[in-house]
Each structure stands twice: as structure tokens, then as C-alpha cells.
Design a protein around this motif. Structure first.
Motif, mmCIF file in Angstrom:
data_model
loop_
_atom_site.group_PDB
_atom_site.id
_atom_site.type_symbol
_atom_site.label_atom_id
_atom_site.label_comp_id
_atom_site.label_asym_id
_atom_site.label_seq_id
_atom_site.Cartn_x
_atom_site.Cartn_y
_atom_site.Cartn_z
ATOM 1 N N GLU A 55 0.783 -1.159 0.030
ATOM 2 C CA GLU A 55 -0.166 -0.069 0.042
ATOM 3 C C GLU A 55 0.937 1.190 0.024
ATOM 4 O O GLU A 55 2.035 1.304 0.771
ATOM 5 C CB GLU A 55 -1.008 0.042 1.186
ATOM 6 N N LYS A 107 -4.263 5.404 2.386
ATOM 7 C CA LYS A 107 -3.758 4.194 1.793
ATOM 8 C C LYS A 107 -4.321 3.877 0.527
ATOM 9 O O LYS A 107 -5.558 3.773 0.340
ATOM 10 C CB LYS A 107 -3.809 3.032 2.667
ATOM 11 N N PRO A 167 -4.080 0.739 -2.599
ATOM 12 C CA PRO A 167 -3.384 -0.414 -2.760
ATOM 13 C C PRO A 167 -2.578 -0.417 -4.143
ATOM 14 O O PRO A 167 -2.793 0.375 -5.039
ATOM 15 C CB PRO A 167 -4.521 -1.447 -3.205
#
Length: 126
Positions: free
Chosen positions: A52, A71, A73
Motif C-alpha cells: 500500500e 492508503k 493498494p
């Protein structure tokens, strides 16, 4: 001078040690070039390193600006596995049963050795 073979070896070793599988899918297109997420064809299934990254969001209310981190991915893979696939924005990556939209493919340092693929959590009814 950087030993590029050694850099690839380090990434390969880490993928073997703690990597995960990612299934890459591409939606078909209709006559107008619009994506049809109802019919998906599998492009490939490769090994990668899921991680992340932090992204910044700025919220402005009146004269005040607030910055927040979020965050996002992503996964790291070898360019030899990603490059020939010609991943596009809007392709789908399935990792551990979760579906993500591909938003960017980065060729790290333009070496054609390592790719970082940025994803977006998307609910498209899959």
C-alpha cells in the motif's frame, strides 16, 4: 553503475518468499469503445508483492486547507511479466478475492525491470 541483474534477483527472491498471486482481467468493449464489465477475459495470472502507498488528499473549506493521507493498494511485479500484457487503465486485478481497478502502471526508473501497478478499490458489481 547499478547491477540490474542483482536488483531483479532481489525482487524475484522477495516475490518467491512472500508474494501473492494476482489475476489480471480485461473487460470487453462494445461497438462504441465503452467498457463492458459484464464480460471479462483473463489476461494473465502472475506472482507479485502486494503493498500500500500513501496518497495525499487536500480538503478545502473556506480559507482552511486540510491535508490527509490515505492508503492506496498497489503491487510490485517483474516488468518481464507486466510489460508484454499492455495493462490499461480500467483493467481489473483480483488479489485474495478482492477486485481492484488498475489506474497506473509505473516502470521503475525506466529500467524495464520492475513494474509498480497502482490500483483503486472499486465496486463495479463483480
Amino acid at each position: 553503475m547499478i547491477n540490474k541483474k542483482f536488483e531483479v534477483y532481489k525482487v524475484q527472491r522477495e516475490i518467491r518468499r512472500s508474494g501473492t498471486k494476482v489475476k489480471l482481467l480485461r473487460p470487453s468493449e462494445n461497438d462504441y469503445g465503452e467498457k463492458d464489465y459484464g464480460t471479462l477475459s483473463q489476461i494473465a495470472e502472475i506472482d507479485c508483492l502486494y503493498h500500500e502507498v500513501n496518497s495525499r488528499i487536500s480538503l478545502q473549506t473556506g480559507e482552511i486547507t486540510q491535508y490527509r493521507t490515505k492508503k492506496e493498494p498497489a503491487f510490485l511485479a517483474l516488468w518481464q511479466n507486466i510489460g508484454p500484457l499492455n495493462l490499461r487503465t480500467g483493467d481489473i486485478a483480483e488479489i485474495n478475492g478482492n477486485s481492484y481497478l488498475v489506474i497506473k502502471v509505473a516502470n521503475i526508473q525506466e529500467w524495464n525491470l520492475i513494474a509498480d501497478v497502482y490500483l483503486e478499490v472499486q465496486d463495479i458489481g463483480l
